[in-house]
Design an enzyme around this catalytic site. Structure first.
Site, PDB file in Angstrom:
ATOM      1  N   HIS A 150     -19.918   9.132  12.147  1.00 40.44           N
ATOM      2  CA  HIS A 150     -19.161   8.112  12.950  1.00 40.44           C
ATOM      3  C   HIS A 150     -18.615   6.989  11.865  1.00 40.44           C
ATOM      4  O   HIS A 150     -17.774   6.060  12.457  1.00 40.44           O
ATOM      5  CB  HIS A 150     -20.187   7.414  13.941  1.00 40.44           C
ATOM      6  CG  HIS A 150     -20.328   8.470  14.995  1.00 40.44           C
ATOM      7  ND1 HIS A 150     -19.740   8.238  16.194  1.00 40.44           N
ATOM      8  CD2 HIS A 150     -21.400   9.181  15.236  1.00 40.44           C
ATOM      9  CE1 HIS A 150     -20.361   9.156  16.983  1.00 40.44           C
ATOM     10  NE2 HIS A 150     -20.990   9.654  16.565  1.00 40.44           N
ATOM     11  N   ASP A 205     -13.576   0.797   8.561  1.00 44.63           N
ATOM     12  CA  ASP A 205     -14.022   1.222   9.567  1.00 44.63           C
ATOM     13  C   ASP A 205     -14.040   2.814   9.826  1.00 44.63           C
ATOM     14  O   ASP A 205     -12.859   3.044   9.549  1.00 44.63           O
ATOM     15  CB  ASP A 205     -13.515   0.315  10.646  1.00 44.63           C
ATOM     16  CG  ASP A 205     -14.470  -0.027  11.818  1.00 44.63           C
ATOM     17  OD1 ASP A 205     -15.538   0.708  12.037  1.00 44.63           O
ATOM     18  OD2 ASP A 205     -14.336  -1.043  12.559  1.00 44.63           O
TER      19      ASP A 205
HETATM   20  P1  ADQ Z   1     -19.122   0.320  15.504  1.00 37.72           P
HETATM   21  O1  ADQ Z   1     -19.233  -0.187  13.914  1.00 37.72           O
HETATM   22  O2  ADQ Z   1     -20.164  -0.385  16.300  1.00 37.72           O
HETATM   23  O3  ADQ Z   1     -19.235   1.751  15.578  1.00 37.72           O
HETATM   24  P2  ADQ Z   1     -16.639   0.032  16.925  1.00 37.72           P
HETATM   25  O4  ADQ Z   1     -16.018   1.327  16.753  1.00 37.72           O
HETATM   26  O5  ADQ Z   1     -15.742  -1.067  17.009  1.00 37.72           O
HETATM   27  O6  ADQ Z   1     -17.914  -0.181  15.745  1.00 37.72           O
HETATM   28  O7  ADQ Z   1     -17.451  -0.294  18.496  1.00 37.72           O
HETATM   29  C1  ADQ Z   1     -18.114  -1.308  18.800  1.00 37.72           C
HETATM   30  C2  ADQ Z   1     -18.422  -1.241  20.424  1.00 37.72           C
HETATM   31  O8  ADQ Z   1     -19.437  -2.355  20.590  1.00 37.72           O
HETATM   32  C3  ADQ Z   1     -17.342  -1.245  20.916  1.00 37.72           C
HETATM   33  O9  ADQ Z   1     -17.549  -0.381  22.177  1.00 37.72           O
HETATM   34  C4  ADQ Z   1     -17.140  -2.853  21.701  1.00 37.72           C
HETATM   35  O10 ADQ Z   1     -16.623  -3.097  22.949  1.00 37.72           O
HETATM   36  C5  ADQ Z   1     -18.644  -3.210  21.526  1.00 37.72           C
HETATM   37  N1  ADQ Z   1     -18.769  -4.730  21.261  1.00 37.72           N
HETATM   38  C6  ADQ Z   1     -18.488  -5.110  20.009  1.00 37.72           C
HETATM   39  N2  ADQ Z   1     -18.702  -6.706  20.249  1.00 37.72           N
HETATM   40  C7  ADQ Z   1     -18.866  -6.831  21.496  1.00 37.72           C
HETATM   41  C8  ADQ Z   1     -19.302  -8.044  22.081  1.00 37.72           C
HETATM   42  N3  ADQ Z   1     -19.471  -9.303  21.754  1.00 37.72           N
HETATM   43  N4  ADQ Z   1     -19.869  -8.003  23.426  1.00 37.72           N
HETATM   44  C9  ADQ Z   1     -19.663  -6.688  23.884  1.00 37.72           C
HETATM   45  N5  ADQ Z   1     -19.552  -5.455  23.399  1.00 37.72           N
HETATM   46  C10 ADQ Z   1     -19.122  -5.538  22.338  1.00 37.72           C
HETATM   47  C11 ADQ Z   1     -19.451   2.946  14.850  1.00 37.72           C
HETATM   48  C12 ADQ Z   1     -18.500   2.778  13.737  1.00 37.72           C
HETATM   49  C13 ADQ Z   1     -16.774   3.036  14.153  1.00 37.72           C
HETATM   50  C14 ADQ Z   1     -16.779   3.905  15.157  1.00 37.72           C
HETATM   51  C15 ADQ Z   1     -17.727   4.098  16.194  1.00 37.72           C
HETATM   52  C16 ADQ Z   1     -17.555   5.448  17.024  1.00 37.72           C
HETATM   53  O11 ADQ Z   1     -18.610   1.917  12.524  1.00 37.72           O
HETATM   54  O12 ADQ Z   1     -15.980   2.974  13.135  1.00 37.72           O
HETATM   55  O13 ADQ Z   1     -15.557   3.918  15.933  1.00 37.72           O
HETATM   56  O14 ADQ Z   1     -18.967   4.124  15.458  1.00 37.72           O
HETATM   57  O15 ADQ Z   1     -17.669   6.538  16.367  1.00 37.72           O
END
Ligand code: ADQ
Length: 721
Positions: free
Chosen positions: A155, A355
């Site tokens: 991921h 990311d």
């Molecule tokens: P993450 O590093 O967690 O995931 P991301 O893909 O942006 O990063 O996902 C974050 C999730 O957390 C999103 O669904 C978002 O809505 C939620 N989130 C963030 N802040 C929030 C808040 N304050 N309140 C509620 N919800 C919040 C890892 C990898 C990424 C990859 C994913 C999936 O680092 O690059 O996209 O896995 O493979």
């Protein structure tokens, strides 16, 4: 199988409390398992005490918890996963800590996951392993079950060779993944980085075109599967979400509180916007939501302090009595409210330093059900490879980012609508269900076959090394020139191999030596060509027409002892085990012994060998006993080279060594940087060789190329004599 289960337990005054785990992985996979059934293997997030039990079902699927102790979590999770791999894989190597205890914890916990999976995998169609916490588990599972169908998805980014190789355990991590049938990444750059590392670090055969890696006798396919979101769910939530009465102009950031997300840089870029375009002062608010994450890790605490300071400074500098530029909320926001915010924000500022994908960008797009907003996205996010209609920025370039925010805030409706429409079309189509479906289809495909080695490939490996030099070729016998046989006497050279060998040996510019663990008379008889050099008994004896015969001077002290050892080994032999006496060395063979009894018997043999003052060395279904006199195949090869070409041999000839055995590893290590080395056979064992060849057939192709290559330069040839 993933680090976390779909729910996380925490301990409260009323006992264990269960809550849904956050993140994209759970929302992607939970519906799949609900529909198809299956088992989710993962860590429950809490150390279980006494008779505490956790649920083993989630709707229609099973839960298989992997309980971990606090010290294990410290090393495996907070340590190696989050302090070593996370920063390294995000190309921030200066933040990576390489601690052996963490690595060992990671290995042990990966083995534990593999053991739990093993219990459930027998009847499973597929074991799908997720993310960087579990990169070694596939290899452990493969050892337990050679036929299991294993697939992996990463991921986070896979870094470039230059960064990845900083990890002291780079070989092990690659080997762990290569035990899978399919290895998936978000975007092509990561897949190519991985293939590049497999080729350059492990010497694996890689087909960049069809993205296949051949590692020893195993084949893994690599694929690109960009993850999506539950598009329709987000869209629906955005339509339903309530509206604020007072509409503000909002620039929105939403992230886990993580140093890869570039929050401080983003605050500075917003500050820059206010400097460059003061018309936004008093008009626009930057709203940053940050959900706390890994707060036990020191770097995350430092980051929190840094952001607190920055927000205070910028607000202090620009705020008026009725307006503050930055609103900073450290908490998780319920889905519906989050979707309302996405919908109403004029600009989404999503500028991670690096990311894997970034789901927030996709969620923002799905929620543009009203007046369309503008997505500003870091080029360093995987999402930027497909979401090209976003305004792409380099998060380290503050001016550039500030200008993009300004452009977003002043963009006309026609351009905003065009950009968002394209983005929405793609994300609706490539949603999370499409991602799961695509991955599972690829994982169910036929296993890729080993491809016969082609002349072009051999040419590519050898031509720039061999050039027009004379060549000195060192070849092991069993497992290299012939497949391993049930009894040593049955391992006969095939006709085509004999011909390829003769063709090499017949050339004036090529010297061929056979380096074997067999006794001298035995190996001479098996190969049958009197013109070659033979190094027998692992190099303790050397003979050949062009070299003075050699027998290690210390062997004389071992003549009596080897007879005693033979008697000792014969005493413990059971179930068809037998001892081959080869003069100075002996081999205790267990091939006829039933698999279940071998290990114990080999252990006994090891003790007998040690008691007689011999060194034991593992071989194919056998244990070799050698006098501990600091001599091995590597030393023997160097002896031959110096005898034949003098101390400056490396100026005169090029050297190729091919072997398949643990004893050949001595030669691979000895010759590193001095020769081109090939290890034949199974991918299971680590090797110091530069390249791997899958089998004896590939060795034959190599010999055929060598036999047919252009003649060596005559000046170089004369100089070598
Ligand atoms: P993450 O590093 O967690 O995931 P991301 O893909 O942006 O990063 O996902 C974050 C999730 O957390 C999103 O669904 C978002 O809505 C939620 N989130 C963030 N802040 C929030 C808040 N304050 N309140 C509620 N919800 C919040 C890892 C990898 C990424 C990859 C994913 C999936 O680092 O690059 O996209 O896995 O493979």
């Amino acid at each position: 199988m993933s680090n976390r289960l779909p729910f996380t337990y925490s301990r409260t005054a009323e006992g264990l409390k269960r809550s849904r785990s956050s993140g994209g992985l759970v929302s992607a996979l939970d519906p799949v398992l609900r529909k198809r059934g299956g088992t989710w293997i993962g860590w429950p997030g809490v150390e279980l005490r006494g008779n505490e039990r956790i649920s083993t079902r989630a709707g229609s699927y099973r839960i298989a918890p992997v309980p971990l102790s606090e010290p294990e979590v410290a090393r495996y999770y907070r340590g190696f996963s989050n302090r070593t791999l996370w920063p390294l894989f995000h190309s921030l190597p200066a933040l990576s800590q390489f601690e052996r205890v963490d690595w060992e914890g990671y290995e042990a916990v990966n083995q534990r996951f593999a053991d739990v999976a093993e219990k459930h995998a027998r009847e499973a169609e597929l074991v799908w392993i997720h993310d960087y916490h579990l990169m070694l588990s596939p290899e452990f599972m493969r050892r337990a079950n050679a036929d299991a169908r294993l697939a992996f998805f990463l991921h986070i980014p896979f870094p470039s060779y230059d960064v990845f190789r900083l990890c002291p355990w780079d070989h092990q991590l690659l080997r762990g993944l290569l035990a899978c049938d399919l290895i998936g990444f978000h975007v092509e750059t990561y897949a190519r980085n991985f293939l590049d590392c497999a080729a350059r670090i492990l010497g694996a055969r890689v087909d960049m075109e069809s993205m296949v890696v051949e590692h020893g006798d195993r084949v893994a396919r690599v694929g690109v599967f960009p993850i999506g979101i539950e598009f329709a769910e987000f869209e629906k939530a955005a339509m339903k979400a309530g509206r604020e009465r007072k509409r503000e102009r909002i620039v929105l950031g939403v992230d886990r509180l993580d140093y890869t997300k570039g929050i401080p840089e983003r605050i500075r870029a917003f500050e820059r916007l206010l400097e460059l375009h003061p018309e936004h002062v008093g008009e626009v608010v930057f709203l940053q939501l940050a959900v706390p994450s890994r707060s036990e890790v020191e770097e995350y605490q430092d980051l929190k302090r840094e952001i607190d300071g920055l927000v205070g400074r910028v607000n202090g500098r620009f705020a008026t009595s009725t307006w503050s530029p930055i609103r900073y909320l450290v908490r998780s926001m319920p889905r519906e409210r989050l979707c309302g915010l996405y919908r109403d924000a004029e600009v989404a500022l999503i500028t991670p330093l690096r990311d894997g994908m970034n789901l927030v960008a996709k969620e923002y797009v799905a929620c543009q059900v009203d007046d369309p907003g503008v997505l500003i996205l870091s080029r360093m996010a995987g999402a930027a490879e497909t979401m090209r209609e976003a305004l792409l920025v380099n998060p380290f370039n503050l001016d550039d980012t500030a200008e993009a925010i300004h452009r977003g805030l002043t963009m006309g409706e026609d351009e905003r609508a065009s950009r968002i429409a394209s983005l929405r079309r793609r994300e609706r189509r490539d949603d999370v269900e499409a991602w799961v479906g695509g991955f599972l289809t690829a994982a169910a495909a036929e296993r890729a076959d080993l491809q016969p080695i082609s002349d072009e490939e051999i040419h590519r490996w050898l031509v720039s090394y061999v050039k027009r030099y004379p060549l000195c070729l060192f070849l092991d016998y069993d497992g290299t020139l012939t497949p391993i046989a049930a009894h040593p006497s049955k391992a006969k050279l095939r006709k085509t191999m004999r011909e390829a060998l003769a063709r090499c040996a017949g050339r004036r510019d090529t010297e061929v030596s056979i380096v074997s663990g067999r006794a001298m008379a035995d190996i001479r008889k098996m190969v049958g060509d009197p013109d070659l050099i033979y190094a027998a008994n692992h190099g303790l004896e050397v003979e050949g027409p062009s070299i003075e015969s050699f027998r290690h001077q210390d062997l004389i002290h071992y003549e009596g002892r080897s007879r005693d050892l033979l008697v000792g080994l014969e005493k413990i032999a059971r179930d068809g085990a037998w001892t081959e006496a080869k003069g100075p060395t002996l081999t205790f063979h267990v091939r006829p012994v039933p698999e279940s009894k071998r290990k114990a018997l080999l252990e006994k043999a090891r003790v007998v060998m040690a008691n007689h003052g011999y060194q034991a060395r593992e071989a194919h279904a056998a244990l070799e006993a050698r006098p501990p006199i600091g001599w091995d195949k590597g030393r023997a090869v160097l002896h031959i080279l110096r005898e034949c070409y003098g101390p400056a041999w490396s100026e005169r000839v090029r050297v190729i060594y091919v072997g398949d055995d643990q004893t050949d590893e001595d030669a691979f290590r000895f010759l590193s940087g001095l020769a081109m080395t090939f290890r034949v056979g199974s991918a299971e064992t680590p090797t110091a060789a530069q390249h791997r060849l899958p089998n004896v057939d590939a060795v034959r192709r190599l010999l055929e190329w060598i036999g047919a290559r252009p003649r060596a330069d005559s000046e170089l040839l004369d100089a070598s004599r």
